[in-house]
Write a protein that holds these residues in place. Sequence first.
Motif, PDB file in Angstrom:
ATOM      1  N   ILE A 115      30.398  43.169  44.247  1.00 51.61           N
ATOM      2  CA  ILE A 115      31.837  42.888  44.273  1.00 51.61           C
ATOM      3  C   ILE A 115      32.393  43.114  42.865  1.00 51.61           C
ATOM      4  N   TYR A 116      33.606  43.657  42.791  1.00 53.64           N
ATOM      5  CA  TYR A 116      34.189  43.952  41.482  1.00 53.64           C
ATOM      6  C   TYR A 116      35.010  42.802  40.906  1.00 53.64           C
ATOM      7  N   GLY A 117      35.487  41.905  41.777  1.00 53.56           N
ATOM      8  CA  GLY A 117      36.288  40.793  41.274  1.00 53.56           C
ATOM      9  C   GLY A 117      36.065  39.546  42.106  1.00 53.56           C
ATOM     10  N   TYR A 118      36.180  38.389  41.465  1.00 47.42           N
ATOM     11  CA  TYR A 118      35.954  37.121  42.167  1.00 47.42           C
ATOM     12  C   TYR A 118      36.854  36.066  41.528  1.00 47.42           C
ATOM     13  N   LEU A 119      37.824  35.586  42.320  1.00 52.59           N
ATOM     14  CA  LEU A 119      38.821  34.646  41.800  1.00 52.59           C
ATOM     15  C   LEU A 119      38.932  33.431  42.707  1.00 52.59           C
ATOM     16  N   LEU A 120      39.234  32.277  42.124  1.00 51.23           N
ATOM     17  CA  LEU A 120      39.592  31.100  42.909  1.00 51.23           C
ATOM     18  C   LEU A 120      41.065  31.221  43.291  1.00 51.23           C
ATOM     19  N   LYS A 121      41.398  30.820  44.525  1.00 42.21           N
ATOM     20  CA  LYS A 121      42.777  30.964  45.009  1.00 42.21           C
ATOM     21  C   LYS A 121      43.787  30.273  44.108  1.00 42.21           C
ATOM     22  N   GLU A 122      43.420  29.105  43.596  1.00 41.22           N
ATOM     23  CA  GLU A 122      44.391  28.349  42.793  1.00 41.22           C
ATOM     24  C   GLU A 122      44.769  29.059  41.495  1.00 41.22           C
ATOM     25  N   PHE A 123      43.931  30.034  41.079  1.00 40.76           N
ATOM     26  CA  PHE A 123      44.233  30.794  39.852  1.00 40.76           C
ATOM     27  C   PHE A 123      44.535  32.262  40.142  1.00 40.76           C
ATOM     28  N   ALA A 124      44.577  32.629  41.429  1.00 37.68           N
ATOM     29  CA  ALA A 124      44.685  34.052  41.794  1.00 37.68           C
ATOM     30  C   ALA A 124      45.920  34.731  41.214  1.00 37.68           C
ATOM     31  N   LEU A 125      47.075  34.085  41.336  1.00 36.93           N
ATOM     32  CA  LEU A 125      48.308  34.727  40.875  1.00 36.93           C
ATOM     33  C   LEU A 125      48.325  34.923  39.362  1.00 36.93           C
ATOM     34  N   GLU A 126      47.744  33.985  38.627  1.00 43.12           N
ATOM     35  CA  GLU A 126      47.779  34.128  37.163  1.00 43.12           C
ATOM     36  C   GLU A 126      46.690  35.073  36.641  1.00 43.12           C
ATOM     37  N   GLU A 127      45.654  35.316  37.449  1.00 42.80           N
ATOM     38  CA  GLU A 127      44.547  36.151  36.965  1.00 42.80           C
ATOM     39  C   GLU A 127      44.503  37.548  37.590  1.00 42.80           C
ATOM     40  N   ILE A 128      45.239  37.761  38.672  1.00 43.50           N
ATOM     41  CA  ILE A 128      45.062  38.993  39.431  1.00 43.50           C
ATOM     42  C   ILE A 128      45.377  40.257  38.625  1.00 43.50           C
ATOM     43  N   GLU A 129      46.393  40.221  37.779  1.00 37.29           N
ATOM     44  CA  GLU A 129      46.730  41.422  36.995  1.00 37.29           C
ATOM     45  C   GLU A 129      45.595  41.782  36.043  1.00 37.29           C
ATOM     46  N   THR A 130      45.071  40.778  35.332  1.00 37.04           N
ATOM     47  CA  THR A 130      43.945  41.009  34.420  1.00 37.04           C
ATOM     48  C   THR A 130      42.739  41.533  35.187  1.00 37.04           C
ATOM     49  N   CYS A 131      42.504  40.934  36.349  1.00 38.65           N
ATOM     50  CA  CYS A 131      41.375  41.336  37.192  1.00 38.65           C
ATOM     51  C   CYS A 131      41.514  42.796  37.621  1.00 38.65           C
ATOM     52  N   ILE A 132      42.668  43.161  38.138  1.00 37.03           N
ATOM     53  CA  ILE A 132      42.887  44.536  38.614  1.00 37.03           C
ATOM     54  C   ILE A 132      42.751  45.540  37.479  1.00 37.03           C
ATOM     55  N   ASN A 133      43.313  45.232  36.333  1.00 34.10           N
ATOM     56  CA  ASN A 133      43.218  46.155  35.196  1.00 34.10           C
ATOM     57  C   ASN A 133      41.763  46.356  34.764  1.00 34.10           C
ATOM     58  N   SER A 134      40.975  45.291  34.851  1.00 32.04           N
ATOM     59  CA  SER A 134      39.555  45.393  34.538  1.00 32.04           C
ATOM     60  C   SER A 134      38.839  46.260  35.568  1.00 32.04           C
ATOM     61  N   VAL A 135      39.128  45.989  36.841  1.00 30.49           N
ATOM     62  CA  VAL A 135      38.497  46.730  37.938  1.00 30.49           C
ATOM     63  C   VAL A 135      38.871  48.212  37.892  1.00 30.49           C
ATOM     64  N   LYS A 136      40.127  48.511  37.555  1.00 30.81           N
ATOM     65  CA  LYS A 136      40.578  49.909  37.440  1.00 30.81           C
ATOM     66  C   LYS A 136      39.716  50.692  36.447  1.00 30.81           C
ATOM     67  N   ASN A 137      39.260  49.977  35.419  1.00 30.53           N
ATOM     68  CA  ASN A 137      38.435  50.610  34.381  1.00 30.53           C
ATOM     69  C   ASN A 137      36.938  50.535  34.701  1.00 30.53           C
ATOM     70  N   GLY A 138      36.627  50.112  35.941  1.00 33.39           N
ATOM     71  CA  GLY A 138      35.231  50.054  36.359  1.00 33.39           C
ATOM     72  C   GLY A 138      34.460  48.871  35.813  1.00 33.39           C
ATOM     73  N   ILE A 139      35.191  47.853  35.330  1.00 33.59           N
ATOM     74  CA  ILE A 139      34.539  46.670  34.753  1.00 33.59           C
ATOM     75  C   ILE A 139      34.733  45.475  35.688  1.00 33.59           C
ATOM     76  N   PRO A 140      33.657  44.934  36.281  1.00 31.96           N
ATOM     77  CA  PRO A 140      33.791  43.780  37.179  1.00 31.96           C
ATOM     78  C   PRO A 140      34.415  42.586  36.460  1.00 31.96           C
ATOM     79  N   TYR A 141      35.205  41.821  37.196  1.00 26.29           N
ATOM     80  CA  TYR A 141      35.878  40.653  36.630  1.00 26.29           C
ATOM     81  C   TYR A 141      35.537  39.425  37.470  1.00 26.29           C
ATOM     82  N   PHE A 142      34.670  38.573  36.940  1.00 24.24           N
ATOM     83  CA  PHE A 142      34.328  37.313  37.589  1.00 24.24           C
ATOM     84  C   PHE A 142      34.971  36.193  36.777  1.00 24.24           C
ATOM     85  N   SER A 143      35.937  35.536  37.391  1.00 23.76           N
ATOM     86  CA  SER A 143      36.752  34.551  36.693  1.00 23.76           C
ATOM     87  C   SER A 143      35.926  33.479  36.001  1.00 23.76           C
TER      88      SER A 143
END
Length: 209
Positions: free
Chosen positions: A98-126
């Motif tokens: 999996i490329y990203g893993y977020l808790l729902k309570e933090f999803a909105l504040e972390e999703i942009e950072t997560c997506i930008n990381s994933v776009k660059n091929g870097i997994p983002y585990f909160s």
Amino acid sequence: MKQSIFIADDHPILIKGLNDLLIEKKMNVIGFASDGQSALNFIFKYKPDIAILDVEMPNLTGIEIAEECKKNNFCTKIILITLHKEIDLYLKAKKLNIYGYLLKEFALEEIETCINSVKNGIPYFSKNVKDYIGFTDENNSILKKLTLAEKRILKLISQHKTSKEIGHILFSSPRTIEKHRSKIITKLNLSQKSGSLYKWVQKNKHLFN
């Protein structure tokens, strides 16, 4: 060309929140689903670059969708969002690449950072996930400092065995086991307070399965 993003969650409010945020950030959201089977069908048909999936959905879970994508060698990078904080689920997600893993309570504040990381091929585990479950990637390397006997003792502690019971299993005296425990505490840099080793083992017992 902007990467395509798909969102699946059975909570309309979260879908709307994520969609509004991603549109505001000029990201390319191409579709939505509110259940797992519809999500899998969409991914099979359109093969989005990124799929943001709720772990718990009707019909199929986010984990099951990830398993299907891996089995079919899809290039879609999956980001899971979840209410659950169990270590087993976290480790299963990592095994599925999996490329990203977020808790729902933090999803909105972390999703942009997560997506930008994933776009660059870097997994983002909160980090929030790791904080909640008491897991750090460093723990695997820490265990390399321990002897085989010390690892066996930790495994038995994770099974709620006392020093006397461990001694009986390993053909050692309880006093010898206590000496081992003391050395382990020093190697793991834990507090000398009573119960600190037991608490550490229970937080990290996935390492001894």
